[in-house]
Motif scaffolding. Structure first.
Motif, mmCIF file in Angstrom:
data_model
loop_
_atom_site.group_PDB
_atom_site.id
_atom_site.type_symbol
_atom_site.label_atom_id
_atom_site.label_comp_id
_atom_site.label_asym_id
_atom_site.label_seq_id
_atom_site.Cartn_x
_atom_site.Cartn_y
_atom_site.Cartn_z
ATOM 1 N N LEU A 8 0.833 -1.210 0.000
ATOM 2 C CA LEU A 8 0.000 0.000 0.000
ATOM 3 C C LEU A 8 0.868 1.261 0.000
ATOM 4 O O LEU A 8 0.621 2.207 0.749
ATOM 5 C CB LEU A 8 -0.970 0.014 1.182
ATOM 6 N N GLY A 9 1.915 1.234 -0.814
ATOM 7 C CA GLY A 9 2.774 2.414 -0.960
ATOM 8 C C GLY A 9 3.844 2.561 0.102
ATOM 9 O O GLY A 9 4.586 3.537 0.091
ATOM 10 N N VAL A 10 3.925 1.612 1.038
ATOM 11 C CA VAL A 10 4.948 1.699 2.082
ATOM 12 C C VAL A 10 5.975 0.585 1.872
ATOM 13 O O VAL A 10 5.602 -0.581 1.712
ATOM 14 C CB VAL A 10 4.314 1.598 3.499
ATOM 15 N N LYS A 11 7.254 0.958 1.852
ATOM 16 C CA LYS A 11 8.293 -0.049 1.613
ATOM 17 C C LYS A 11 8.532 -0.919 2.839
ATOM 18 O O LYS A 11 8.471 -0.427 3.970
ATOM 19 C CB LYS A 11 9.612 0.651 1.272
ATOM 20 N N VAL A 12 8.840 -2.192 2.562
ATOM 21 C CA VAL A 12 9.228 -3.117 3.631
ATOM 22 C C VAL A 12 10.468 -3.871 3.148
ATOM 23 O O VAL A 12 10.498 -4.358 2.019
ATOM 24 C CB VAL A 12 8.108 -4.141 3.972
ATOM 25 N N GLN A 229 -9.063 -3.275 8.619
ATOM 26 C CA GLN A 229 -9.152 -2.267 7.544
ATOM 27 C C GLN A 229 -7.975 -2.410 6.590
ATOM 28 O O GLN A 229 -8.128 -2.347 5.373
ATOM 29 C CB GLN A 229 -9.104 -0.854 8.137
ATOM 30 N N PHE A 230 -6.831 -2.666 7.161
ATOM 31 C CA PHE A 230 -5.606 -2.834 6.389
ATOM 32 C C PHE A 230 -5.729 -4.045 5.455
ATOM 33 O O PHE A 230 -5.456 -3.972 4.257
ATOM 34 C CB PHE A 230 -4.436 -3.005 7.369
ATOM 35 N N LEU A 231 -6.194 -5.165 6.008
ATOM 36 C CA LEU A 231 -6.302 -6.381 5.188
ATOM 37 C C LEU A 231 -7.303 -6.193 4.048
ATOM 38 O O LEU A 231 -7.091 -6.670 2.938
ATOM 39 C CB LEU A 231 -6.666 -7.586 6.058
ATOM 40 N N LEU A 232 -8.380 -5.459 4.324
ATOM 41 C CA LEU A 232 -9.358 -5.184 3.258
ATOM 42 C C LEU A 232 -8.729 -4.388 2.126
ATOM 43 O O LEU A 232 -8.927 -4.684 0.954
ATOM 44 C CB LEU A 232 -10.552 -4.407 3.826
ATOM 45 N N LEU A 233 -7.938 -3.371 2.505
ATOM 46 C CA LEU A 233 -7.274 -2.554 1.473
ATOM 47 C C LEU A 233 -6.281 -3.373 0.664
ATOM 48 O O LEU A 233 -6.174 -3.219 -0.555
ATOM 49 C CB LEU A 233 -6.509 -1.400 2.123
ATOM 50 N N VAL A 234 -5.573 -4.275 1.340
ATOM 51 C CA VAL A 234 -4.598 -5.132 0.648
ATOM 52 C C VAL A 234 -5.333 -6.030 -0.345
ATOM 53 O O VAL A 234 -4.911 -6.190 -1.501
ATOM 54 C CB VAL A 234 -3.781 -5.974 1.658
ATOM 55 N N LEU A 235 -6.462 -6.591 0.084
ATOM 56 C CA LEU A 235 -7.243 -7.464 -0.815
ATOM 57 C C LEU A 235 -7.734 -6.682 -2.027
ATOM 58 O O LEU A 235 -7.697 -7.162 -3.156
ATOM 59 C CB LEU A 235 -8.437 -8.066 -0.061
ATOM 60 N N LYS A 236 -8.159 -5.439 -1.770
ATOM 61 C CA LYS A 236 -8.627 -4.591 -2.862
ATOM 62 C C LYS A 236 -7.498 -4.372 -3.876
ATOM 63 O O LYS A 236 -7.696 -4.519 -5.082
ATOM 64 C CB LYS A 236 -9.079 -3.246 -2.263
ATOM 65 N N GLU A 237 -6.309 -4.070 -3.335
ATOM 66 C CA GLU A 237 -5.162 -3.844 -4.228
ATOM 67 C C GLU A 237 -4.841 -5.116 -5.020
ATOM 68 O O GLU A 237 -4.582 -5.078 -6.219
ATOM 69 C CB GLU A 237 -3.939 -3.400 -3.420
ATOM 70 N N LYS A 238 -4.917 -6.245 -4.331
ATOM 71 C CA LYS A 238 -4.613 -7.528 -4.983
ATOM 72 C C LYS A 238 -5.560 -7.755 -6.162
ATOM 73 O O LYS A 238 -5.150 -8.100 -7.261
ATOM 74 C CB LYS A 238 -4.764 -8.645 -3.946
ATOM 75 N N PHE A 239 -6.864 -7.519 -5.935
ATOM 76 C CA PHE A 239 -7.821 -7.806 -7.010
ATOM 77 C C PHE A 239 -7.753 -6.759 -8.117
ATOM 78 O O PHE A 239 -7.920 -7.082 -9.278
ATOM 79 C CB PHE A 239 -9.225 -8.006 -6.441
ATOM 80 N N GLN A 240 -7.443 -5.527 -7.745
ATOM 81 C CA GLN A 240 -7.273 -4.507 -8.791
ATOM 82 C C GLN A 240 -6.097 -4.857 -9.683
ATOM 83 O O GLN A 240 -6.178 -4.776 -10.892
ATOM 84 C CB GLN A 240 -7.059 -3.135 -8.162
ATOM 85 N N LYS A 241 -5.010 -5.294 -9.053
ATOM 86 C CA LYS A 241 -3.816 -5.690 -9.812
ATOM 87 C C LYS A 241 -4.161 -6.854 -10.729
ATOM 88 O O LYS A 241 -3.808 -6.872 -11.892
ATOM 89 C CB LYS A 241 -2.727 -6.160 -8.847
ATOM 90 N N GLY A 242 -4.910 -7.817 -10.154
ATOM 91 C CA GLY A 242 -5.257 -9.039 -10.877
ATOM 92 C C GLY A 242 -6.092 -8.774 -12.112
ATOM 93 O O GLY A 242 -6.009 -9.496 -13.101
ATOM 94 N N THR A 243 -6.916 -7.711 -12.099
ATOM 95 C CA THR A 243 -7.808 -7.455 -13.228
ATOM 96 C C THR A 243 -7.205 -6.524 -14.275
ATOM 97 O O THR A 243 -7.797 -6.261 -15.287
ATOM 98 C CB THR A 243 -9.139 -6.837 -12.744
ATOM 99 N N ARG A 244 -5.998 -5.979 -13.931
ATOM 100 C CA ARG A 244 -5.377 -5.031 -14.854
ATOM 101 C C ARG A 244 -4.919 -5.670 -16.144
ATOM 102 O O ARG A 244 -4.573 -6.836 -16.171
ATOM 103 C CB ARG A 244 -4.170 -4.383 -14.182
#
Ligand code: UDP
Length: 244
Positions: A8-12, A229-244
């Motif tokens: 979500l835009g934060v480096k690890v 809330q964090f996990l929901l956002l991660v899932l959203k990002e995952k599915f957005q990436k997947g449909t790109r």
């Protein structure tokens, strides 16, 4: 230091602790400054609303994956992080390293009696440790703090003010401090002093530190609501990436 994942835009930093410690030693020897930040879901959520905080976290030398939420997110986003390095665990490793290699450590943060007791306990465990000095976290004059830290000539500075206060202190003052390594360690001095117990082994083994903390300090519930809330956002990002 490469090998970073973005959640979500934060480096690890996706490197094992042994590699991090070797890199940290190199920095200490060459006086190349670097800071360590612990990344957890709560901080990633804070960074969503605070660009400055996001930049500050991302510009740090090391972003350790603190907490099971980060490794779950990495897995969901097809990253490689399957481990955790907690802030207190990282600090423990740095204390051990400093005890072996004679690196000087400075403690800034927590209440006076807490930091004094934490140092006493740490010295009991690491008798050769060179404690350069300490200041409690209720001294707010940054000129005083910075000059006391510089006079003590530490190699490593631990800052325990809670987040994001500690990250801001390090970011704002690192340029004029002479130590090489800076770690924001949150409530770790409370843990070392024995005031706050670390989660028992079974909780740690199954990544349930958050549950233990919640049971022992129910007032943390509000902060912990960041996790779903964090996990929901991660899932959203995952599915957005997947449909790109
Ligand atoms: N603290 C401090 N100065 C302040 C506010 C807080 O030294 O002005 C200390 C506080 O005594 C405690 C730590 O910062 O030791 C915060 O711990 P917390 O568990 O909230 O940190 P977290 O790891 O959750 O960020």
């Amino acid at each position: 230091m490469t090998s970073k994942e973005s959640i979500l835009g934060v480096k690890v930093t996706a490197l094992p602790i042994e590699t991090l410690l070797k890199d940290i030693e190199k920095r200490i020897q060459s006086r190349d400054k670097g800071r360590i930040v612990a990344i957890n879901p709560e901080k990633i959520m804070m960074a969503q609303k605070d660009e400055k905080l996001a930049a500050l976290l991302n510009q740090s030398a090391y972003q350790i994956p603190d907490g099971v939420g980060v490794s779950i997110a990495s897995k969901l986003l097809k990253g490689s992080i399957r481990w955790r390095i907690t802030g207190v665990g990282m600090m423990e490793n740095l204390l051990q390293l400093s005890n072996e290699k004679n690196y000087r450590v400075f403690f800034y943060g927590a209440k006076e009696e807490t930091v004094v007791k934490a140092i006493e306990k740490i010295k009991g465990k690491y008798p050769n440790l060179q404690v350069a000095g300490y200041i409690n976290g209720y001294e707010k004059n940054e000129e005083v703090i910075v000059s006391r830290i510089n006079e003590a000539k530490p190699d490593i500075v631990f800052v325990a003010l809670g987040s994001p206060r500690q990250e801001r202190f390090i970011d704002g003052n690192m340029q004029r401090m002479s130590a090489a390594i800076y770690q924001g360690v949150g409530g770790s001095f409370d843990v070392f002093s024995g005031n706050v117990k670390r989660a028992p082994y079974v909780f740690r083994k199954f990544g349930l530190e958050w549950l233990y903390r919640l049971l022992s300090q129910p007032s943390r519930l509000k902060r912990q609501l960041a996790l779903p809330q964090f996990l929901l956002l991660v899932l959203k990002e995952k599915f957005q990436k997947g449909t790109r």
